[in-house]
Design a protein around this motif. Structure first.
Motif, mmCIF file in Angstrom:
data_model
loop_
_atom_site.group_PDB
_atom_site.id
_atom_site.type_symbol
_atom_site.label_atom_id
_atom_site.label_comp_id
_atom_site.label_asym_id
_atom_site.label_seq_id
_atom_site.Cartn_x
_atom_site.Cartn_y
_atom_site.Cartn_z
ATOM 1 N N PRO A 63 40.515 11.035 41.375
ATOM 2 C CA PRO A 63 41.109 11.589 39.920
ATOM 3 C C PRO A 63 42.517 11.553 39.661
ATOM 4 N N PHE A 64 43.004 11.286 38.545
ATOM 5 C CA PHE A 64 44.082 11.350 38.224
ATOM 6 C C PHE A 64 44.374 12.717 36.992
ATOM 7 N N ILE A 65 44.951 13.653 37.605
ATOM 8 C CA ILE A 65 44.896 14.887 36.583
ATOM 9 C C ILE A 65 46.265 14.977 35.986
ATOM 10 N N VAL A 66 46.210 15.336 34.801
ATOM 11 C CA VAL A 66 47.480 15.598 33.961
ATOM 12 C C VAL A 66 47.563 16.996 33.789
ATOM 13 N N ARG A 114 46.674 3.105 39.129
ATOM 14 C CA ARG A 114 45.858 2.046 39.731
ATOM 15 C C ARG A 114 45.418 2.287 41.244
ATOM 16 N N GLN A 115 46.190 3.245 42.007
ATOM 17 C CA GLN A 115 45.657 3.520 43.364
ATOM 18 C C GLN A 115 44.719 4.633 43.134
ATOM 19 N N ALA A 116 44.843 5.379 42.176
ATOM 20 C CA ALA A 116 43.792 6.507 42.150
ATOM 21 C C ALA A 116 42.556 5.661 41.536
ATOM 22 N N PHE A 117 42.363 4.926 40.659
ATOM 23 C CA PHE A 117 41.474 4.111 40.345
ATOM 24 C C PHE A 117 40.738 3.231 41.444
ATOM 25 N N GLY A 125 45.951 13.377 50.912
ATOM 26 C CA GLY A 125 47.238 13.471 50.650
ATOM 27 C C GLY A 125 47.529 13.861 49.156
ATOM 28 N N ALA A 126 48.448 14.111 48.654
ATOM 29 C CA ALA A 126 48.749 14.331 47.089
ATOM 30 C C ALA A 126 50.064 13.526 46.989
ATOM 31 N N ARG A 127 49.827 13.253 45.541
ATOM 32 C CA ARG A 127 50.920 12.585 44.785
ATOM 33 C C ARG A 127 51.268 13.069 43.505
ATOM 34 N N ILE A 128 52.438 13.450 42.987
ATOM 35 C CA ILE A 128 53.015 13.704 41.875
ATOM 36 C C ILE A 128 53.849 12.600 40.795
ATOM 37 N N THR A 133 45.950 12.670 42.871
ATOM 38 C CA THR A 133 47.338 12.293 41.903
ATOM 39 C C THR A 133 47.305 13.645 40.652
ATOM 40 N N ALA A 134 48.386 13.858 40.524
ATOM 41 C CA ALA A 134 48.638 14.644 39.408
ATOM 42 C C ALA A 134 49.886 14.142 38.608
ATOM 43 N N CYS A 135 49.725 13.994 37.447
ATOM 44 C CA CYS A 135 50.807 13.789 36.582
ATOM 45 C C CYS A 135 51.317 15.126 35.865
ATOM 46 N N LEU A 136 52.544 15.375 36.100
ATOM 47 C CA LEU A 136 52.916 16.955 35.587
ATOM 48 C C LEU A 136 54.230 16.407 34.597
#
Length: 174
Positions: free
Chosen positions: A116-119, A108-111, A71-74, A39-42
């Motif tokens: 990782p939850f990457i910003v 929550r899903q990443a946790f 998979g990948a999530r943004i 997961t990336a938070c951009l």
């Protein structure tokens, strides 16, 4: 909410969630098999629809594949769809009414997956204090925020021009 999905010839499912008027995009994810998702938070979404990732999305997907994710999530602190951060900052509602809900759900899903939850939003992530607000959401979940790399000012670097071999580092607001 408007959810759109597309499955490519390789079986990767892309799911995108927009506001009803498609002004805001709350989530985009690509899943090629069951399991943990990167997961990336951009900063903010560009004009991506559903059938093909933009440059940034393609980079997140490539990292997820290289790093062994399924998979990948943004998600984004600002969900207004524009390629220009200045347009985003001038808009009366760049965050969007559902942004925090989707960020929290992704955290929550990443946790739960141990992913990782990457910003990666650069200095513009501090607009309206959103960097601190996202950090506060992470505290609620117990999620450690990571960054691809840190800029000189301590903000998390956007991944667009970064190599894929970087090891993420912990990020906290300055």
């Amino acid at each position: 909410m408007k959810e759109v999905t597309h499955t490519d010839l390789a079986g990767t499912v892309c799911r995108v969630i927009f506001s009803d008027d498609k002004t805001h995009r709350y989530l985009v994810e690509w899943v090629w098999k069951p399991g943990p998702i990167l997961t990336a938070c951009l900063l903010n979404p560009a004009m991506l629809e559903v059938d093909e990732p933009d440059h940034t999305g393609a980079g997140i997907v490539a990292r997820a594949r290289k790093w062994g994710f399924c998979g990948a999530r943004i998600v984004n602190p600002f969900t207004l769809r524009t390629a220009d951060p200045e347009v985003m900052k001038a808009h009366p509602d760049p965050i969007g009414p559902e942004a925090d809900r989707f960020i929290l759900e992704a955290m929550r899903q990443a946790f739960d997956d141990g992913s990782p939850f990457i910003v990666g939003w650069g200095k513009d992530g501090a607009h309206r204090g959103r960097d601190r607000e996202v950090a506060a959401l992470a505290e609620r979940v117990g999620m450690t925020l990571m960054a691809f790399k840190l800029n000189n000012d301590g903000s998390p670097t956007h991944p667009a021009r970064l190599g894929y071999d970087l090891r993420p580092v912990i990020w906290k607001p300055a």
